[in-house]
Design a protein around this motif. Sequence first.
Motif, PDB file in Angstrom:
ATOM      1  N   HIS A  69       0.651  -1.420   0.425  1.00  0.00           N
ATOM      2  CA  HIS A  69       0.144   0.114   0.356  1.00  0.00           C
ATOM      3  C   HIS A  69       0.942   1.032   0.490  1.00  0.00           C
ATOM      4  CE1 HIS A  69      -2.466   3.378   1.379  1.00  0.00           C
ATOM      5  NE2 HIS A  69      -3.921   2.283   1.446  1.00  0.00           N
ATOM      6  N   ARG A  70       1.921   1.360   0.898  1.00  0.00           N
ATOM      7  CA  ARG A  70       2.886   1.929   0.887  1.00  0.00           C
ATOM      8  C   ARG A  70       2.830   3.214   1.727  1.00  0.00           C
ATOM      9  NH1 ARG A  70       6.663   2.768  -3.123  1.00  0.00           N
ATOM     10  NH2 ARG A  70       7.144   3.841  -1.617  1.00  0.00           N
ATOM     11  N   ASP A  71       1.235   3.880   2.327  1.00  0.00           N
ATOM     12  CA  ASP A  71       1.310   4.944   3.402  1.00  0.00           C
ATOM     13  C   ASP A  71       0.455   4.439   4.547  1.00  0.00           C
ATOM     14  OD1 ASP A  71       1.206   7.221   3.965  1.00  0.00           O
ATOM     15  OD2 ASP A  71      -0.253   7.998   2.719  1.00  0.00           O
ATOM     16  N   ILE A  72       0.571   3.557   4.892  1.00  0.00           N
ATOM     17  CA  ILE A  72      -0.435   2.589   5.975  1.00  0.00           C
ATOM     18  C   ILE A  72      -0.350   3.954   7.191  1.00  0.00           C
ATOM     19  CG2 ILE A  72      -1.325   0.959   7.652  1.00  0.00           C
ATOM     20  CD1 ILE A  72      -1.253   0.195   4.757  1.00  0.00           C
ATOM     21  N   LYS A  73      -1.572   4.518   7.274  1.00  0.00           N
ATOM     22  CA  LYS A  73      -1.740   5.119   8.605  1.00  0.00           C
ATOM     23  C   LYS A  73      -3.236   5.347   8.719  1.00  0.00           C
ATOM     24  CE  LYS A  73      -1.878   9.747   5.509  1.00  0.00           C
ATOM     25  NZ  LYS A  73      -0.513  10.132   4.981  1.00  0.00           N
ATOM     26  N   PRO A  74      -3.441   5.784  10.035  1.00  0.00           N
ATOM     27  CA  PRO A  74      -4.982   5.676  10.266  1.00  0.00           C
ATOM     28  C   PRO A  74      -5.552   7.269   9.560  1.00  0.00           C
ATOM     29  CG  PRO A  74      -3.491   6.116  12.482  1.00  0.00           C
ATOM     30  CD  PRO A  74      -2.275   5.997  11.162  1.00  0.00           C
ATOM     31  N   ALA A  75      -5.455   7.769   8.709  1.00  0.00           N
ATOM     32  CA  ALA A  75      -6.129   8.550   7.963  1.00  0.00           C
ATOM     33  C   ALA A  75      -6.422   8.031   6.979  1.00  0.00           C
ATOM     34  CB  ALA A  75      -4.972  10.047   8.202  1.00  0.00           C
ATOM     35  N   ASN A  76      -6.210   6.957   6.349  1.00  0.00           N
ATOM     36  CA  ASN A  76      -6.201   5.970   5.803  1.00  0.00           C
ATOM     37  C   ASN A  76      -6.543   4.341   5.544  1.00  0.00           C
ATOM     38  OD1 ASN A  76      -5.087   7.319   3.950  1.00  0.00           O
ATOM     39  ND2 ASN A  76      -2.529   6.618   3.380  1.00  0.00           N
ATOM     40  N   ILE A  77      -7.330   4.883   6.997  1.00  0.00           N
ATOM     41  CA  ILE A  77      -8.201   4.354   7.517  1.00  0.00           C
ATOM     42  C   ILE A  77      -9.541   4.520   8.149  1.00  0.00           C
ATOM     43  CG2 ILE A  77      -8.970   2.438   9.193  1.00  0.00           C
ATOM     44  CD1 ILE A  77      -5.561   1.834   9.202  1.00  0.00           C
ATOM     45  N   LEU A  78     -11.089   4.292   6.961  1.00  0.00           N
ATOM     46  CA  LEU A  78     -11.939   5.163   7.040  1.00  0.00           C
ATOM     47  C   LEU A  78     -12.855   3.767   8.071  1.00  0.00           C
ATOM     48  CD1 LEU A  78     -13.005   6.011   3.469  1.00  0.00           C
ATOM     49  CD2 LEU A  78     -11.090   7.149   5.451  1.00  0.00           C
ATOM     50  N   ILE A  79     -13.860   4.005   8.706  1.00  0.00           N
ATOM     51  CA  ILE A  79     -14.348   3.458   9.700  1.00  0.00           C
ATOM     52  C   ILE A  79     -15.979   4.072   9.428  1.00  0.00           C
ATOM     53  CG2 ILE A  79     -15.717   3.138  11.378  1.00  0.00           C
ATOM     54  CD1 ILE A  79     -12.265   2.614  11.610  1.00  0.00           C
ATOM     55  N   GLY A  80     -17.532   3.179   8.502  1.00  0.00           N
ATOM     56  CA  GLY A  80     -18.415   3.730   8.322  1.00  0.00           C
ATOM     57  C   GLY A  80     -19.327   3.532   9.578  1.00  0.00           C
ATOM     58  N   ARG A  81     -20.563   4.403   9.040  1.00  0.00           N
ATOM     59  CA  ARG A  81     -21.504   4.385  10.863  1.00  0.00           C
ATOM     60  C   ARG A  81     -21.560   2.937  11.269  1.00  0.00           C
ATOM     61  NH1 ARG A  81     -25.740   9.280   8.868  1.00  0.00           N
ATOM     62  NH2 ARG A  81     -24.356  10.346   8.936  1.00  0.00           N
ATOM     63  N   ASP A  82     -21.845   1.954  10.392  1.00  0.00           N
ATOM     64  CA  ASP A  82     -21.947   0.811  10.766  1.00  0.00           C
ATOM     65  C   ASP A  82     -20.767  -0.075  11.593  1.00  0.00           C
ATOM     66  OD1 ASP A  82     -19.975   0.475   8.743  1.00  0.00           O
ATOM     67  OD2 ASP A  82     -21.149  -1.224   7.639  1.00  0.00           O
ATOM     68  N   GLY A  83     -19.523   0.391  11.767  1.00  0.00           N
ATOM     69  CA  GLY A  83     -18.005   0.722  12.068  1.00  0.00           C
ATOM     70  C   GLY A  83     -17.022   0.103  11.524  1.00  0.00           C
ATOM     71  N   VAL A  84     -17.709  -0.910   9.861  1.00  0.00           N
ATOM     72  CA  VAL A  84     -16.792  -1.582   9.930  1.00  0.00           C
ATOM     73  C   VAL A  84     -15.432  -0.607   8.810  1.00  0.00           C
ATOM     74  CG1 VAL A  84     -16.122  -3.172   7.410  1.00  0.00           C
ATOM     75  CG2 VAL A  84     -18.668  -2.817   8.434  1.00  0.00           C
ATOM     76  N   LEU A  85     -14.368  -1.297   9.010  1.00  0.00           N
ATOM     77  CA  LEU A  85     -13.089  -0.701   8.604  1.00  0.00           C
ATOM     78  C   LEU A  85     -13.192  -0.740   7.335  1.00  0.00           C
ATOM     79  CD1 LEU A  85      -9.424  -0.415   9.800  1.00  0.00           C
ATOM     80  CD2 LEU A  85     -10.131  -1.723   7.765  1.00  0.00           C
ATOM     81  N   LYS A  86     -12.864   0.535   6.022  1.00  0.00           N
ATOM     82  CA  LYS A  86     -12.226   0.159   5.359  1.00  0.00           C
ATOM     83  C   LYS A  86     -11.345   1.034   5.222  1.00  0.00           C
ATOM     84  CE  LYS A  86     -17.155  -0.535   3.475  1.00  0.00           C
ATOM     85  NZ  LYS A  86     -17.086  -0.784   3.341  1.00  0.00           N
TER      86      LYS A  86
END
Length: 692
Positions: free
Chosen positions: A182-199
């Motif tokens: 991926h080359r840029d793993i960080k919290p800003a590139n990990i989204l959390i939907g309203r259903d609590g699912v990580l993307k």
Amino acid sequence: MRSLRSLVDSLFGEKKNPAKAIQGIKSASLFSPSSEPEVSPVLKTGDMIGRRYEVQEILGKGGFGLVYLVYDCESKSLCALKTFRDEFLADSMVREEFRREASLWIDLGEHPFIVPARWAEEVSGRLFVEMDYIRPDSQGRITLADHLAVCKAPLDTDLLLKWGIQFCAGMEHANALGIQSHRDIKPANILIGRDGVLKITDFGLAAAIEAGSEEHNAIAGSKDRGFGLSLFKSQGKRVCGTPGYIAPEVYQGKRADVRSDIYGFGVVLWQMAAGAESPPFKVVFTGDIDAYLEAIYCEQRAERVDSVCEPLETPVKKCLAFDPSDRTKDISKLRQELESLLFVRTGLKIEIPKVAEQTAAFWSNKGGSLTQLGRLEEALLCYDKALEIDSRRVRAWGGEAGSVMYIDGVPLSEYAQAWSGKGVTLAELDRHKEAITCFDRALETDPENEVVLSNKGASLEILGRLNEALVCYDRALESDQEYAVAWARKGSLLFDLKRSSEAVTCYNRALQIDPRFGIVWANKGIDLAAEDRNEEAIVCFKNALEIDPRNWKVWGENGIALAALGRYEEAIRSFEKAHEINPKYPSEGWCHKGVALANLERHKEAILAYNKALEIDPRNAVAWGNKGFSLAKLGLGDESILCLDRALEIEPFAVSVWNNKAYMLLALGRREEAAICRKRAVEIEARGERLS
């Protein structure tokens, strides 16, 4: 024949191909590289991207990229569009790598733990990637970084493990389909939907930036608000990543791989377990970015990371091992470790939801994206899958393929979309008869669609069926008088039909609708120059270059127009600009520069330009002939004759070369040979008059 396309012109000896500006019926094809307005560096609310997306706001603006929240006027929904900032899109290597990475992202398809790239489209040289819009929750949180900022405490361990497992499952899917890192793993590139699912999102941005040709550092952020994705040199190599998350081996200039992503996610795991908004490395920024990065590297090498509570301490340490060989060996192994921890704590096992069967719309979108990315044969397969699905739907509702069908009051538009997209792809493959058949199938369902009508006209024009093409353009304009592409194509066709005043009227109408339609300015200039209206042509080229200053072909055409007016110094500068932008400057372009230099009696420089032309195309008769002329002007008669003979081997009916050879032989005292050459020139001229 000349017709609208991205820009094919007399300078480069190509035929204009209107199919290159062909557009489809749906999201993926409602705008194209050759047909829509240039996008300004930062768009405002209400601005349009292509004919489909209306900008609502900027969702994110980093050191390299922009993400817009847009309203899809066709699907009546919100989505996100990601692109690079202008200063980086000017680099052809960045653009090409972004296209490659976007292609890989699109191949990931639907996965529950990945933000899908649903569409890739180029608008005026700018590549956009369409993604799902993840809405903020009741506390305004969208990313994992938002959750950490709001929580300000260690996350619930069970929730942390759940998100860790989802992350690993998403990355396993990406790795299996060709994304090695991926080359840029960080919290800003990990989204959390309203259903609590990580993307996971933002695949490929770092790799694309790193591929660029610029040498300078580009550091995003500051010591106060933290550093974002940045570009710098380390160990003599370009490195792109976010300080604090870059694996130490990548900082050393080594190639990133899965273990580099594991390191980055180890930092993320530590932050979740510690409740920290920033990475664990305690480094003070003093204003020197190189010293700052080196200090982080030293912290990594010493593995100085504050402990976190079990059960996360062990997996975090394994992920953050300095030596890649000491880390958890792959992402699936990490997932299994986290699953075991969760099961011991709760007895629960995270199930990976199965992806539902893909729809016709999905396959149409993917086909359109692959077409834009040049993967044409794969795109055809996608469209065939879409048509197979929609044919089943039509039969299930008791209709016939191609008939207008409504389900719950909504027209069965995907059927037309797939036929239109397939037609676009076939046209890109120069299979225009088949393309026209597809456009006709689309028109059976949507007979007034201006985009399909215009595309059909473009293919008809390529096949020389000009009157039928003109009818299609007129029908498109009857359907939508504000469709600038159809006006532009009609103008180009009318010029081919020697109806130049009508052609200019059409160009002007297209530019009235869209003053930043750069390709129309360029083609209008080319057509005016063809009528020796070079002053007007230069004005058009100036406007085109204000919109797209990196269009080397327009710089070349501008040089030709300037040279025709005797403005040789300006012409040379224009040719040099074209070469600066495109190091693979074509042979014909070097010839034009040589002619301009020769007209200034700078024959030594002219010969160098002709030599460049001949390196690219040894059978360029014009270059050989012009080189011979310049050698003659320098008094190098024997060398001149050799070049002129080479030109005549390639083009034996070139009257000017026979005449030049005659004059050169005469100057050398070889009168009989000169007379033979002059006689040959007269015979060719006479034959030409008889044939005309």
